[in-house]
Design an enzyme around this catalytic site. Structure first.
Site, mmCIF file in Angstrom:
data_model
loop_
_atom_site.group_PDB
_atom_site.id
_atom_site.type_symbol
_atom_site.label_atom_id
_atom_site.label_comp_id
_atom_site.label_asym_id
_atom_site.label_seq_id
_atom_site.Cartn_x
_atom_site.Cartn_y
_atom_site.Cartn_z
ATOM 1 N N PHE A 2 -6.798 -3.106 -6.252
ATOM 2 C CA PHE A 2 -5.850 -4.067 -5.641
ATOM 3 C C PHE A 2 -5.102 -3.496 -4.439
ATOM 4 O O PHE A 2 -5.283 -2.338 -4.095
ATOM 5 C CB PHE A 2 -4.948 -4.744 -6.678
ATOM 6 C CG PHE A 2 -4.011 -3.912 -7.506
ATOM 7 C CD1 PHE A 2 -3.650 -2.623 -7.169
ATOM 8 C CD2 PHE A 2 -3.436 -4.475 -8.653
ATOM 9 C CE1 PHE A 2 -2.751 -1.905 -7.945
ATOM 10 C CE2 PHE A 2 -2.547 -3.776 -9.440
ATOM 11 C CZ PHE A 2 -2.202 -2.483 -9.079
ATOM 12 N N GLU A 3 -4.349 -4.352 -3.790
ATOM 13 C CA GLU A 3 -3.699 -4.032 -2.502
ATOM 14 C C GLU A 3 -4.750 -3.674 -1.436
ATOM 15 O O GLU A 3 -4.529 -2.837 -0.570
ATOM 16 C CB GLU A 3 -2.708 -2.863 -2.637
ATOM 17 C CG GLU A 3 -1.648 -3.034 -3.705
ATOM 18 C CD GLU A 3 -0.526 -3.987 -3.328
ATOM 19 O OE1 GLU A 3 -0.565 -4.563 -2.211
ATOM 20 O OE2 GLU A 3 0.379 -4.156 -4.168
ATOM 21 N N GLY A 4 -5.893 -4.310 -1.506
ATOM 22 C CA GLY A 4 -6.988 -3.959 -0.597
ATOM 23 C C GLY A 4 -7.789 -2.839 -1.243
ATOM 24 O O GLY A 4 -7.226 -1.792 -1.561
ATOM 25 N N ARG A 56 0.835 -1.210 0.000
ATOM 26 C CA ARG A 56 0.000 0.000 0.000
ATOM 27 C C ARG A 56 0.862 1.249 0.000
ATOM 28 O O ARG A 56 0.591 2.212 -0.709
ATOM 29 C CB ARG A 56 -0.917 -0.019 1.224
ATOM 30 C CG ARG A 56 -2.028 -1.005 1.054
ATOM 31 C CD ARG A 56 -2.793 -1.265 2.330
ATOM 32 N NE ARG A 56 -3.718 -2.360 2.073
ATOM 33 C CZ ARG A 56 -4.216 -3.140 3.015
ATOM 34 N NH1 ARG A 56 -3.870 -2.958 4.289
ATOM 35 N NH2 ARG A 56 -5.045 -4.108 2.700
#
Lengths: 593, 243
Positions: A403-405, A265
């Site tokens: 993406f990445e949460g 992140r």
């Protein structure tokens, strides 16, 4: 000399810091700048001439590009020297990520390989695993992928169904399961695969080689953007994974996944910067070439607004990315000084800033979304043509919010982590909220701030009061049900996100002025002025949205009044400020802030 | 090696148009010198140890050191900086000649031009001051079995010469395809390589800048559809007046 005072993760809400105590991009040394230019040079010579071929996923091309970047050492920036890397600081690896962020689909392959592909082994691998895999990951000989997501386990990663059963002879885990959205999966040789061992309820992680029998890789997904990046489903059918390929301890997988995500992140904040700066340069190049009504379109205020705002969003993100990265480096150094090994120190150093990482992921991806959207608009009809790079930039940007949460998960994390951090520090949010409502009658504000930066500091101090006030009220009202209140939590996260980015920019601009003088800093003050002005209004609305959503609480009116008061800022001629920002961009004909 | 403004720099003038305004300028290795360096490094690698080292020499103040270190990062073995501002071609050639005349060298490679003032003078003057031959407009430079041959671009063709050492090779495009990008390892090693600072020799500058002028602003570009040859021809004839 006074020692640098580092704010711990999340402390920015409660404490203030000096401009001299943060890292700013202008602090980059000569070597760091050279590394940045090497990455840019790589993209210019190897990648930009092949963008269409990359998007067509020409066989072997992405793999060979990764290998070429490996030959330049760019896959090992963060890896220690004993594994053929260069052991650079977090800031430096962030800088490399930023530069590579301008590489469209290549950037995704690069980030996945150097980040989620390499780091699990670097941070959690034992010596034998590191010796075996890292040098080949650094050289690019073995591209890497990270296999966490499953059809029913996306944001809820722990819901994965993949299983690893220890074989009767105790030598292998027999892995079965299905993974999807695996970046680099189509050509990666090494995978970090998450699965539950036996009857475990928690994940474990394994290093898996793609050549092992039983691994079936599906054809490439057809995607909206980052078309050149490999994204596949992978099936594991009775794959024999040697026990020595368990990564970390049994049951440690979720922890590994989380910590790698924190890093991802933060890094995403950097990669979006590279993409944003490139897109802004394309936007202004076009605005300086395209004539309508007998004038360059860049001379119209309608376009200047967009150009200025693209710059503002990017500069704010950049200030926040490097302030936070600087903290991470300092945290890592401190942890090493306390006797921790570097991998452990790095994981912990990054994890300390999980809140800032979540916030940057959201802010950065949304900043880039703004930049690419307005780039298409500046290009007009041409922007809608698939022949221009801004079309690609627009489509490629979209995945960053997913993406990445997802940004939704990360917004919730911002609020959640803030509350947890406050609890841990013994800060009583509820009491603080009551104090703001009942006891404060503006006494603290009686002293008029003096000076430009002091005034801005006062505003941000007030924004923090609103965030804390709201956190106190909602934790009191909803208690354990709080995390169902996602709409209100989003309001609060937005406030926290905007005040941290505003503060980071304030500190950066102040440090620039201290180092280079007022004349030099004046364009940066324009950026700060506009952003703080806009942020105040935004926080006012977000704060009122939250308060108005709370039924049956007392003193809503008092709270609204407090929020109004704490978001009152001096008027700024934002038109002139934006015009000056756009004019500099137009004059330079490239992003040069 | 010259340090020049990045090729995308917006050129502004200071001091009533008598000096180049360096505010905010990013500096790079002169592109022709970068090609020269690239070829020098290739020759060294191809020579199986016969070429002992590649030294970069530059005339400039301390601010030019980051650019010189980039040359070290690209692969030069050592660097010399002559600590004075490069006033003009005569002055620079004198400085370089003064610095290297007693050092052993076989080939001095220098770019035909520097992309800032485009004087195209240093190479020839340098050879004269050193009392050795020079060959200009070199588009290929090869060493085979100890024999040095160069290609020159000449009007309507190419000239191949065999050259005796030592000489000054004045380098044109073509001698190397792409400049090299410094690798991470190169960047890390650059700080360990010698960058020797030498005092300047006594020399005059023979040039006085009277004034600079900006180019007229570029006229807007006219786009013609690819199948509309007639319009293109008409425009070239009636507007551009080139045919």
């Amino acid at each position: 000399m006074e020692e640098k005072k580092r704010l711990m993760g999340g402390e920015f809400l409660l404490k203030e810091t000096n401009a001299e105590d943060i890292f700013i991009p202008e602090d980059m040394d000569e070597e760091q700048q050279m590394i940045y230019k090497t990455c840019q040079g790589f993209l210019e010579t190897e990648v930009y001439s092949m963008l269409d071929r990359i998007d067509d996923q020409e066989e072997g091309l992405m793999r060979s590009l990764l290998q070429k970047s490996g030959e330049l050492g760019l896959l090992g920036v963060a890896v220690p020297e004993e594994y053929e890397g260069f052991d650079q600081s977090f800031v430096t690896s962030m800088l490399a990520s930023e530069a590579m962020g301008a590489g469209y689909s290549f950037s995704v392959a690069y980030s996945a390989h150097t980040g989620i592909g390499t780091l699990p082994i670097l941070y959690y691998g034992n010596e034998a695993q590191k010796q075996k895999y890292l040098p080949k990951l650094v050289s690019g000989e073995w591209p890497a992928a990270y296999c966490l997501t499953e059809p029913n386990a996306g944001s809820d990663a722990n819901a994965g169904k993949s299983k690893a059963i220890l074989s009767d002879d105790g030598k292998h885990y027999i892995l079965n399961g299905q993974k999807m959205w695996i970046t680099n999966g189509g050509f990666a040789d090494v995978q970090t695969v998450f699965a539950k061992i036996g009857t475990d309820r928690v994940l474990s992680a394994f290093i898996v080689e793609s050549s092992w029998p039983g691994i079936v890789i599906n054809p490439e997904e057809k995607k909206m953007g980052i078309k050149g990046s490999s994204t596949v489903q992978i099936f594991y059918n009775d794959v024999k994974v040697p026990v020595e390929n368990l990564l970390g301890r049994q049951g440690q997988g979720f922890r590994i996944a989380l910590n790698i995500l924190h890093m991802g992140r933060l890094k995403l904040g950097g990669t979006v910067l590279g993409a944003a700066k490139k897109t802004i340069t394309q936007s202004v190049n076009y605005a300086n070439e395209r004539k309508q009504f007998g004038r360059f379109i860049g001379s119209f205020e309608a376009i200047k607004y967009k150009l200025a705002e693209q710059v503002i969003q990017t500069f704010i993100t950049e200030s926040t990315v490097y302030r936070t990265s600087g903290y991470v480096d300092e945290a890592i150094t401190e942890l090493i000084a306390q006797g921790k090994e570097k991998p452990q120190a790095t994981i912990e150093g990054i994890a300390q800033y999980a809140l800032e990482a979540a916030l940057l992921k959201v802010f950065g991806s949304e900043a880039l979304n703004y930049v690419v959207d307005e780039a298409v608009q500046i290009f007009g009809g041409m922007g809608f043509s698939a022949e221009t790079d801004v079309d690609k930039a627009y489509r490629d940007s979209r995945i960053n919010r997913i993406f990445e949460g997802t940004n939704e998960i990360n917004r919730l994390l911002v609020a959640d982590t803030t509350i947890k951090k406050a609890l841990k520090k013994g800060f009583d949010l509820v009491r603080y909220a009551k104090h703001i409502i009942k006891e404060m009658n503006g006494a603290e504000e009686a002293v008029e701030p003096t000076g430009y930066f002091e005034e801005k500091r006062t505003y941000i101090r007030n924004f923090k009061r609103i965030a804390l006030l709201l956190l106190g009220i909602v934790s009191d009202k909803f208690q354990r049900q709080l995390f169902e209140e996602q709409m209100i939590l989003f309001n609060i996260s937005d406030i926290i996100m905007n005040l941290y980015t505003a503060e980071s920019t304030l500190l950066r601009v102040e440090k620039i002025e201290n180092n280079k003088g007022g004349d030099y800093a004046s364009i940066y003050k324009d950026i700060l002025d506009v952003f703080v002005y806009d942020t105040a209004e935004f926080i006012h609305k977000s704060g009122c949205d939250a308060i108005n959503s709370l039924e049956e609480i007392e003193e809503q009116e008092v709270m609204r009044e407090r929020i109004r008061k704490y978001t009152t800022v001096a008027p700024v001629n934002i038109k002139n400020a934006r015009t000056r920002i756009a004019d500099k961009l137009i004059e330079d004909n490239k992003y040069n802030f | 090696m010259s340090t020049v403004p990045d090729t995308t720099t917006k050129i502004r003038f200071a001091g009533d148009g008598t000096a180049f305004d360096v505010t905010g300028v990013q500096w790079i290795i002169n592109p022709w010198d970068e090609l020269s360096l690239t070829r020098a490094l290739q020759l060294k690698e191809e020579s199986n140890g016969a070429i002992e080292k590649v030294t970069v020499i530059s005339v400039g103040l301390k601010e030019t050191e980051p650019v010189i270190r980039k040359a070290l990062a690209i692969g030069a073995d050592e660097a010399i900086r002559i600590d004075t501002a490069p006033l003009d071609a005569y002055f620079v050639a004198k400085q370089i000649a003064g610095s290297i005349k007693d050092d052993g060298f076989d080939i001095v490679l220098c770019g035909i031009d520097s992309s800032d003032y485009n004087g195209s003078l240093v190479g020839g003057m340098l050879a004269e001051f050193l009392g050795i031959p020079s060959v200009s407009s070199i588009s290929a430079l090869n060493i085979e079995n100890g024999e040095v041959s160069v290609n020159r671009e000449i009007d309507g063709g190419k000239e191949v010469l065999s050259v005796e050492l030592p000489f000054v090779a004045i380098i044109q495009k073509g001698v190397a395809l792409e400049p090299r990008i410094p690798s991470m390892r190169g960047i890390m090693m650059a700080r360990k390589k010698p960058l020797n600072v030498k005092a300047p020799v006594e020399a005059d500058s023979l040039t006085e800048m009277i004034s600079f002028e900006q180019l007229p602003a570029k006229a807007a570009c006219k786009m013609v559809e690819e199948d509309n040859v007639k319009e293109l021809v008409d425009l070239l004839h009636s507007e551009a007046k080139v045919i």
